[in-house]
Write an enzyme that holds these catalytic residues in place. Structure first.
Site, PDB file in Angstrom:
ATOM      1  N   GLN A  75      20.911 -16.154 -39.781  1.00 45.63           N
ATOM      2  CA  GLN A  75      20.733 -15.916 -41.221  1.00 45.63           C
ATOM      3  C   GLN A  75      20.224 -14.496 -41.481  1.00 45.63           C
ATOM      4  O   GLN A  75      19.370 -14.281 -42.343  1.00 45.63           O
ATOM      5  CB  GLN A  75      19.789 -16.951 -41.828  1.00 45.63           C
ATOM      6  CG  GLN A  75      20.444 -18.293 -42.117  1.00 45.63           C
ATOM      7  CD  GLN A  75      21.493 -18.214 -43.231  1.00 45.63           C
ATOM      8  OE1 GLN A  75      21.467 -17.342 -44.083  1.00 45.63           O
ATOM      9  NE2 GLN A  75      22.432 -19.147 -43.210  1.00 45.63           N
ATOM     10  N   SER A  76      20.748 -13.528 -40.771  1.00 45.91           N
ATOM     11  CA  SER A  76      20.281 -12.148 -40.911  1.00 45.91           C
ATOM     12  C   SER A  76      20.683 -11.551 -42.271  1.00 45.91           C
ATOM     13  O   SER A  76      21.866 -11.483 -42.608  1.00 45.91           O
ATOM     14  CB  SER A  76      20.872 -11.298 -39.791  1.00 45.91           C
ATOM     15  OG  SER A  76      20.708  -9.932 -40.064  1.00 45.91           O
ATOM     16  N   ASN A  77      19.683 -11.084 -43.014  1.00 45.99           N
ATOM     17  CA  ASN A  77      19.961 -10.359 -44.256  1.00 45.99           C
ATOM     18  C   ASN A  77      20.555  -8.995 -43.943  1.00 45.99           C
ATOM     19  O   ASN A  77      21.378  -8.472 -44.687  1.00 45.99           O
ATOM     20  CB  ASN A  77      18.668 -10.149 -45.051  1.00 45.99           C
ATOM     21  CG  ASN A  77      18.007 -11.447 -45.438  1.00 45.99           C
ATOM     22  OD1 ASN A  77      18.613 -12.281 -46.101  1.00 45.99           O
ATOM     23  ND2 ASN A  77      16.760 -11.631 -45.023  1.00 45.99           N
ATOM     24  N   ALA A  79      22.480  -8.199 -41.413  1.00 45.82           N
ATOM     25  CA  ALA A  79      23.898  -8.336 -41.058  1.00 45.82           C
ATOM     26  C   ALA A  79      24.749  -8.486 -42.322  1.00 45.82           C
ATOM     27  O   ALA A  79      25.808  -7.866 -42.450  1.00 45.82           O
ATOM     28  CB  ALA A  79      24.086  -9.534 -40.133  1.00 45.82           C
TER      29      ALA A  79
END
Ligand SMILES: *Cc1c(COP(=O)(O)O)cnc(C)c1O
Length: 332
Positions: A75-77, A79
């Site tokens: 859930q990388s912001n 990325a």
């Protein structure tokens, strides 16, 4: 400081607003709380990585890159914002996700930032927890070079000297707004992870002699490790902008008491803080970063850490897209 010396592409809606939170301030009965709305940077639902990407993507263009590689948690912001930037600039994007959370819910692997990353056309590959992510990015880059592509690697969180320029800029922008509005901030607070945000803010504040202490609330590492990581990058960033020696070790303060069971794992404090801000101010924070930062700030206000502080500015680093990936653990 003249940041226009550095190559930059326009990706963010700047300046982001600086707002007072009267209902939260009254509710807590402590310092006056202001929020710097870096959740409103605008690119693909916004967040702090967009400021870093203005400088990183310009560097990628300088190197004639046609594909961006980066990595993060599922859930990388970071990325998601990188995928949006690549789409906007006509580059391909390879995202490598480390499965840091065991037994994830369906929403975690398919909704929120993952859904948006897919919509921005990124190629997504998952790897096991504990994988050497830098090595993964390097091997992806060599595969692409073998196909005559020109890859550009952005480190996790966009945290290197180039990315940190975005937060040098944020510090200068915030000081300018405070000066124009006649506001005095006694403390600045934000969530700290891969260190670029805090390192950049320190360099911006120190170079302006702002005399505002900065507190990073950790979301991952222990205090010593977090502070060392930030200190190292802040020193390098100061050199990079031509102001060597302006950062001292004491300028780097992190409180890592609000991480809970680990990176990306919910805490009661985070849940309460996220719900409180939604209900008192109509504002959205995220479960992994800004929500834990907020939980830390609220608890520190309640327990007297800010006793002699009249006003705080909280840098809202964004992340609300992640809420949809965590819908099962949010206690509404
Ligand atoms: C990445 C991120 C942070 C932490 O910023 P770093 O520069 O990695 O320390 C804070 N909040 C949100 C929402 C983020 O996505």
């Amino acid at each position: 400081m003249l940041l226009s010396r550095f190559p930059r592409v326009s990706l963010a809606h700047l300046p982001t607003p600086l707002e007072h939170l009267p209902r939260l301030s009254k509710h807590l009965g402590g310092p006056d709380i202001y929020v710097k709305r870096d959740d409103c940077t605008g690119l693909g639902t916004g967040g702090n990585k967009t400021r870093k990407l203005e400088f990183l993507m310009a560097d990628a263009q300088k190197h004639n890159a046609d594909v961006i590689i980066t990595q993060g948690a599922v859930q990388s912001n970071h990325a998601r914002q990188t995928a949006a930037a690549a789409a906007k600039l006509g580059m391909d994007c390879e995202l490598i996700f480390e499965k840091r959370v065991s037994d994830p819910a369906d929403a975690y692997v398919n909704s929120g930032n993952v859904l948006l990353g897919r919509m921005f056309g990124a190629n997504i590959r998952d790897v096991e927890k504990g994988t050497d992510m830098n090595a993964e990015m390097e091997s992806t880059a060599s595969d692409l070079r073998a196909k005559n592509r020109t890859p550009y690697i952005i480190p996790g969180g966009g945290s290197n000297t180039i990315g940190a320029l975005g937060y040098v800029d944020c510090a200068l922008e915030t000081l300018g707004q405070a000066n124009r509005a006649g506001l005095v901030f006694d403390h600045m607070v934000h969530a700290t992870g891969s260190a670029g945000t805090q390192a950049g803010l320190i360099v911006g504040l120190k170079s302006s002699c702002a005399n505002i202490p900065l507190l990073g609330i950790g979301v991952n590492a222990a205090k010593d490790a977090q502070e060392e990581k930030v200190y190292k990058l802040a020193v390098e960033t100061a050199e990079f902008v031509g102001a060597p020696g302006i950062v001292s070790r004491e300028d780097v303060v992190a409180n890592c008491d609000y991480v809970g069971d680990g990176y990306g794992l919910a805490t009661d404090g985070m849940n309460e803080a996220v719900m409180l801000l939604a209900r008192l101010e109509g504002l959205l924070f995220d479960p992994v970063y800004s929500g834990k930062g907020l939980a830390g700030m609220i608890d520190l206000i309640k327990t007297g850490y800010f006793e002699d502080t009249k006003s705080i500015v909280f840098i809202h680093t964004g992340g609300s897209a992640g809420l949809f990936g965590y819908s099962d653990i949010l206690k509404t």
